[in-house]
Design a protein around this motif. Structure first.
Motif, PDB file in Angstrom:
ATOM      1  N   GLY A 100      31.164 -29.297 -51.102  1.00  0.00           N
ATOM      2  CA  GLY A 100      32.389 -29.960 -50.666  1.00  0.00           C
ATOM      3  C   GLY A 100      33.660 -29.236 -51.036  1.00  0.00           C
ATOM      4  O   GLY A 100      34.682 -29.867 -51.318  1.00  0.00           O
ATOM      5  N   ALA A 101      33.665 -27.901 -50.989  1.00  0.00           N
ATOM      6  CA  ALA A 101      34.862 -27.144 -51.372  1.00  0.00           C
ATOM      7  C   ALA A 101      35.984 -27.358 -50.358  1.00  0.00           C
ATOM      8  O   ALA A 101      35.748 -27.515 -49.163  1.00  0.00           O
ATOM      9  CB  ALA A 101      34.534 -25.656 -51.471  1.00  0.00           C
ATOM     10  N   THR A 102      37.214 -27.372 -50.873  1.00  0.00           N
ATOM     11  CA  THR A 102      38.379 -27.433 -49.996  1.00  0.00           C
ATOM     12  C   THR A 102      39.190 -26.135 -50.046  1.00  0.00           C
ATOM     13  O   THR A 102      40.102 -25.943 -49.261  1.00  0.00           O
ATOM     14  CB  THR A 102      39.297 -28.613 -50.362  1.00  0.00           C
ATOM     15  OG1 THR A 102      39.626 -28.516 -51.744  1.00  0.00           O
ATOM     16  CG2 THR A 102      38.602 -29.942 -50.107  1.00  0.00           C
TER      17      THR A 102
ATOM     18  N   ALA B  91      35.364 -21.596 -56.035  1.00  0.00           N
ATOM     19  CA  ALA B  91      35.649 -22.718 -55.138  1.00  0.00           C
ATOM     20  C   ALA B  91      36.453 -23.780 -55.868  1.00  0.00           C
ATOM     21  O   ALA B  91      36.409 -23.886 -57.092  1.00  0.00           O
ATOM     22  CB  ALA B  91      34.342 -23.311 -54.631  1.00  0.00           C
ATOM     23  N   HIS B  92      37.205 -24.547 -55.100  1.00  0.00           N
ATOM     24  CA  HIS B  92      37.911 -25.709 -55.619  1.00  0.00           C
ATOM     25  C   HIS B  92      37.334 -26.916 -54.887  1.00  0.00           C
ATOM     26  O   HIS B  92      37.348 -26.946 -53.661  1.00  0.00           O
ATOM     27  CB  HIS B  92      39.409 -25.595 -55.371  1.00  0.00           C
ATOM     28  CG  HIS B  92      40.023 -24.423 -56.078  1.00  0.00           C
ATOM     29  ND1 HIS B  92      40.853 -24.562 -57.163  1.00  0.00           N
ATOM     30  CD2 HIS B  92      39.902 -23.088 -55.865  1.00  0.00           C
ATOM     31  CE1 HIS B  92      41.228 -23.369 -57.583  1.00  0.00           C
ATOM     32  NE2 HIS B  92      40.668 -22.455 -56.810  1.00  0.00           N
TER      33      HIS B  92
ATOM     34  N   PHE C  60      39.514 -25.821 -44.168  1.00  0.00           N
ATOM     35  CA  PHE C  60      39.734 -24.394 -43.920  1.00  0.00           C
ATOM     36  C   PHE C  60      40.174 -24.206 -42.470  1.00  0.00           C
ATOM     37  O   PHE C  60      39.771 -24.972 -41.605  1.00  0.00           O
ATOM     38  CB  PHE C  60      38.450 -23.604 -44.189  1.00  0.00           C
ATOM     39  CG  PHE C  60      38.062 -23.585 -45.646  1.00  0.00           C
ATOM     40  CD1 PHE C  60      38.449 -22.530 -46.456  1.00  0.00           C
ATOM     41  CD2 PHE C  60      37.342 -24.634 -46.198  1.00  0.00           C
ATOM     42  CE1 PHE C  60      38.114 -22.518 -47.802  1.00  0.00           C
ATOM     43  CE2 PHE C  60      37.004 -24.628 -47.550  1.00  0.00           C
ATOM     44  CZ  PHE C  60      37.387 -23.571 -48.358  1.00  0.00           C
ATOM     45  N   PRO C  61      40.990 -23.173 -42.205  1.00  0.00           N
ATOM     46  CA  PRO C  61      41.487 -23.010 -40.830  1.00  0.00           C
ATOM     47  C   PRO C  61      40.363 -22.674 -39.847  1.00  0.00           C
ATOM     48  O   PRO C  61      39.382 -22.032 -40.199  1.00  0.00           O
ATOM     49  CB  PRO C  61      42.486 -21.859 -40.943  1.00  0.00           C
ATOM     50  CG  PRO C  61      42.213 -21.185 -42.236  1.00  0.00           C
ATOM     51  CD  PRO C  61      41.553 -22.181 -43.130  1.00  0.00           C
ATOM     52  N   MET C  62      40.537 -23.141 -38.645  1.00  0.00           N
ATOM     53  CA  MET C  62      39.622 -22.843 -37.547  1.00  0.00           C
ATOM     54  C   MET C  62      39.919 -21.433 -37.060  1.00  0.00           C
ATOM     55  O   MET C  62      41.068 -21.125 -36.729  1.00  0.00           O
ATOM     56  CB  MET C  62      39.916 -23.876 -36.459  1.00  0.00           C
ATOM     57  CG  MET C  62      39.049 -23.770 -35.269  1.00  0.00           C
ATOM     58  SD  MET C  62      37.536 -24.692 -35.588  1.00  0.00           S
ATOM     59  CE  MET C  62      36.892 -24.734 -33.947  1.00  0.00           C
ATOM     60  N   PRO C  63      38.910 -20.547 -37.046  1.00  0.00           N
ATOM     61  CA  PRO C  63      39.198 -19.193 -36.542  1.00  0.00           C
ATOM     62  C   PRO C  63      39.394 -19.211 -35.027  1.00  0.00           C
ATOM     63  O   PRO C  63      38.957 -20.135 -34.352  1.00  0.00           O
ATOM     64  CB  PRO C  63      37.944 -18.399 -36.924  1.00  0.00           C
ATOM     65  CG  PRO C  63      36.860 -19.414 -37.062  1.00  0.00           C
ATOM     66  CD  PRO C  63      37.505 -20.717 -37.439  1.00  0.00           C
ATOM     67  N   GLU C  64      40.055 -18.176 -34.509  1.00  0.00           N
ATOM     68  CA  GLU C  64      40.238 -18.039 -33.061  1.00  0.00           C
ATOM     69  C   GLU C  64      38.992 -17.383 -32.476  1.00  0.00           C
ATOM     70  O   GLU C  64      38.482 -16.419 -33.026  1.00  0.00           O
ATOM     71  CB  GLU C  64      41.433 -17.116 -32.777  1.00  0.00           C
ATOM     72  CG  GLU C  64      42.747 -17.611 -33.316  1.00  0.00           C
ATOM     73  CD  GLU C  64      43.565 -18.311 -32.239  1.00  0.00           C
ATOM     74  OE1 GLU C  64      43.386 -17.987 -31.054  1.00  0.00           O
ATOM     75  OE2 GLU C  64      44.383 -19.184 -32.615  1.00  0.00           O
ATOM     76  N   ALA C  65      38.530 -17.881 -31.356  1.00  0.00           N
ATOM     77  CA  ALA C  65      37.409 -17.235 -30.679  1.00  0.00           C
ATOM     78  C   ALA C  65      37.928 -16.050 -29.874  1.00  0.00           C
ATOM     79  O   ALA C  65      39.009 -16.107 -29.312  1.00  0.00           O
ATOM     80  CB  ALA C  65      36.713 -18.230 -29.765  1.00  0.00           C
TER      81      ALA C  65
ATOM     82  N   ARG D 145      44.259 -39.118 -49.009  1.00  0.00           N
ATOM     83  CA  ARG D 145      45.527 -38.594 -49.512  1.00  0.00           C
ATOM     84  C   ARG D 145      45.771 -37.136 -49.133  1.00  0.00           C
ATOM     85  O   ARG D 145      46.897 -36.651 -49.256  1.00  0.00           O
ATOM     86  CB  ARG D 145      45.674 -38.807 -51.014  1.00  0.00           C
ATOM     87  CG  ARG D 145      44.621 -38.165 -51.878  1.00  0.00           C
ATOM     88  CD  ARG D 145      44.993 -38.302 -53.337  1.00  0.00           C
ATOM     89  NE  ARG D 145      46.196 -37.551 -53.628  1.00  0.00           N
ATOM     90  CZ  ARG D 145      47.103 -37.876 -54.534  1.00  0.00           C
ATOM     91  NH1 ARG D 145      46.957 -38.953 -55.244  1.00  0.00           N
ATOM     92  NH2 ARG D 145      48.152 -37.123 -54.741  1.00  0.00           N
ATOM     93  N   THR D 146      44.774 -36.426 -48.655  1.00  0.00           N
ATOM     94  CA  THR D 146      45.004 -35.038 -48.258  1.00  0.00           C
ATOM     95  C   THR D 146      45.473 -34.930 -46.806  1.00  0.00           C
ATOM     96  O   THR D 146      45.648 -33.825 -46.304  1.00  0.00           O
ATOM     97  CB  THR D 146      43.741 -34.172 -48.442  1.00  0.00           C
ATOM     98  OG1 THR D 146      42.684 -34.763 -47.687  1.00  0.00           O
ATOM     99  CG2 THR D 146      43.329 -34.092 -49.898  1.00  0.00           C
TER     100      THR D 146
END
Lengths: 261, 329
Positions: free
Chosen positions: B119-121, B132-133, B164-169, B284-285
């Motif tokens: 469950g890392a953010t 990891a956090h 985590f950001p969604m990468p561009e295809a 809360r995030t």
């Protein structure tokens, strides 16, 4: 034929949990049975009442404080109890925890079903049920919302698992490891008689040596630091306007400016 | 040990968004380690998903479309991942922290005697170690979590959705999709999937960019109707507080909070939710939190960025109309 239900203690859900001197602190909030475990205990007790399970054994792993969670399970209707406790288990990760619980299930013998809550409210890993199932070599059904049928004599079970897209309906042979979600039942409150019985019950204690835990299984995951969540910065902006309609329109403008729409 | 693997999970031939987010993280780790990035995908259509994974940043893919993997079952999926990783010795394996991703990595971790961080953010490299956090205590605290001495096993990690950001295809990216055989025969698998009831027409809470959520203030099952209207206009998922779930107004799978789902949308609109600490743990995030509440003293105001003090049965329909007007619906 025996059912095992696993539990541990966690700070009450209403507790303010914070970091003090580098350690997790929940002030004077009580430690209670992990909220998800109550559903697992209820399901185990229901199986004894309605499905012909003979003995329900609650197994906890931890220290003296774990006994309160175990007693809660006993008061709900479990028949007997085991506390896995040993200084070598301090700071155990799921590899070690699952090894110890697996050995306890094997030592109890004649177990058809091991029940877990879907996760604990402290570690939140959802791993112990899966890893115990893997070590035992049993079928493992996680996130179970309904047990449609269980037949201990025939050695079969049919369940509904709650996953991201809906409900997966699965049939399995026994023995099986199951983790349950809140949808499965409504946990009972321990009765006065139950609490009295639990306070007198003997909790068997097993050490790593009693369980012949494989000493080559070591914790691999470490937690060098815990920290609080960054405080939310700034104050709330209350949108006020002459009419609700105007306030709503202004809020929509703000949210579009924030690029969240 | 070399190579970063990302386990791509799929349902009905479609990959989960969090798997692409994991691939984005995998790309970063692979670049840092100077190792190749491999997507691993099982089940129907996994060959095509392997190609899609290459578009999202993988150098290559491993796919298996064996009939035993047609519907998700833990044993054949985990056995195959474990067996492949034993043979090929990747240094890192990443997946989404979902019901499937967590189960598959958890079981394979036993086969591999590998540590698993869940469950890392956030995650970054510290030398060869993935630091990891992870939220702990139901998102009330955070922990730095790592596998300092992985030894002869991969470092395994699951990540939260939308952290985590969604990468561009990039459809011009090319690479090899290798097809492998399953390791478990049907006769050796003790479970059988006999049905699947899809949740109809609902947006998944954990994937949702916008969540409209109702609490005690909605007053009853019918009280969710105006919230559902707003959801429709925004393409949002419908959330709920524990109090309203416990009251039987709305099913449990809508519950946000400590004993429900943890969500991280761009926008969370809390309607008639006081914002108890247990609820806050689940939301809360969120990037922006909006509160609509009659009670100007409720704890939710400490967390909210914007708010309207008022009756949600007046404010929510007005918001729905205002969004319709602005979004040209």
């Amino acid at each position: 034929m025996r059912i095992v239900v696993c539990t541990k203690e966690v700070p009450d859900t209403a507790a303010k949990v914070e970091v003090k001197d580098g350690k997790v602190s929940w002030g004077d909030a009580p430690l209670v049975i992990n909220p998800w475990d109550e559903y697992a205990v209820e399901e185990a007790v229901l199986m004894k009442e309605n499905k012909g399970a003979e003995t329900v054994t609650v197994v906890g792993m931890g220290t003296e404080t774990t006994k309160d969670a175990i007693k809660h399970a006993l008061a709900m209707g479990c028949d007997d109890a085991v506390l896995i406790t040993d200084p070598v288990f301090a700071g155990a990760d799921t590899l070690v925890t699952s090894e110890a619980i697996t050995k306890a299930v094997q030592k109890l013998g004649d177990v058809s079903l091991a029940l877990f809550g879907r996760e604990t409210s402290d570690g939140n890993s959802s791993q112990v049920a899966v890893q115990v199932g893997r070590r035992l070599g049993w079928n493992t059904l996680t996130y179970v919302a309904t047990i449609d049928s269980i037949d201990f004599a025939a050695g079969t079970i049919k369940v509904e698992r709650l996953v991201e897209e809906g409900k997966q309906i699965v049939e399995s042979t026994l023995p099986v490891v199951i983790s349950v979600v809140k949808e499965i039942n409504e946990p009972r409150y321990p009765s006065f008689m139950g609490i009295r019985k639990a306070s007198k019950a003997e909790i068997v204690e097993w050490s790593a040596a009693d369980l012949a835990v494989d000493s080559s299984v070591k914790s691999k995951v470490s937690w060098p630091e815990v920290y609080g969540l960054p405080a939310r910065e700034g104050d709330v902006e209350i949108i006020e306007a002459a009419t609700v309609k105007e306030a709503a329109a202004e809020l929509v403008d703000r949210l579009i400016e924030e690029k969240v729409i | 040990m070399s190579g970063v693997w990302v386990y791509i999970e799929q349902h009905g031939g479609e990959a989960a968004n969090v798997s692409w987010e994991a691939l984005g993280l995998g790309r970063k780790l692979a670049n840092g380690l100077g190792q190749p990035l491999t997507a691993v995908v099982f089940g129907p259509g996994s060959g095509a998903l392997g190609t899609e994974a290459i578009h999202y940043g993988a150098d290559q893919a491993i796919a298996c479309e064996d009939a035993t993997l047609d519907r998700f079952r833990l044993d054949p999926y985990a056995s195959l991942l474990g067996s492949l990783a034993k043979d090929r010795q990747p240094s890192v394996i990443v997946a989404g922290a979902t019901t499937r991703g967590g189960d598959v990595l958890g079981a394979a971790a036993i086969d591999l005697n590998a540590g698993l961080v869940t469950g890392a953010t956030e995650a970054e490299l510290d030398g060869n170690v993935v630091m990891a956090h992870c939220p702990i205590y139901s998102s009330k605290l955070m922990a730095k979590v790592l596998i300092p001495d992985a030894g002869d096993a991969p470092q395994m990690l699951t990540i939260r959705s939308r952290a985590f950001p969604m990468p561009e295809a990039d459809a011009s990216r090319t690479g090899t999709v290798e097809t492998v055989a399953a390791v478990k025969a049907e006769g050796d698998i003790g479970t059988k999937v006999v049905g699947f009831e899809e949740t109809q027409g609902a947006v998944s809470l954990t994937d949702a960019a916008i969540i409209v959520s109702g609490g005690r203030g909605v007053g009853g099952a019918d009280g969710y109707a105006p919230l559902q209207e707003l959801c429709k206009v925004l393409g949002a998922a419908l959330g709920a507080s524990r109090a309203s779930v416990d009251a039987g107004w709305i099913p449990y799978d809508h519950q946000v909070g400590q004993t429900g789902k943890t969500v991280s949308p761009d926008l969370y609109i809390a309607c008639g939710i006081s914002g108890a600490v247990q609820h806050q743990a689940g939301m809360r995030t969120a990037k922006i939190i909006v509160a609509i509440n009659k009670d100007a003293e409720a704890p939710i105001w400490k967390l909210a960025h914007y708010g309207i003090v008022g009756d949600l049965f007046e404010v929510v329909p007005a918001l729905t109309e205002a969004f319709k007007a602005r979004l040209g619906q």
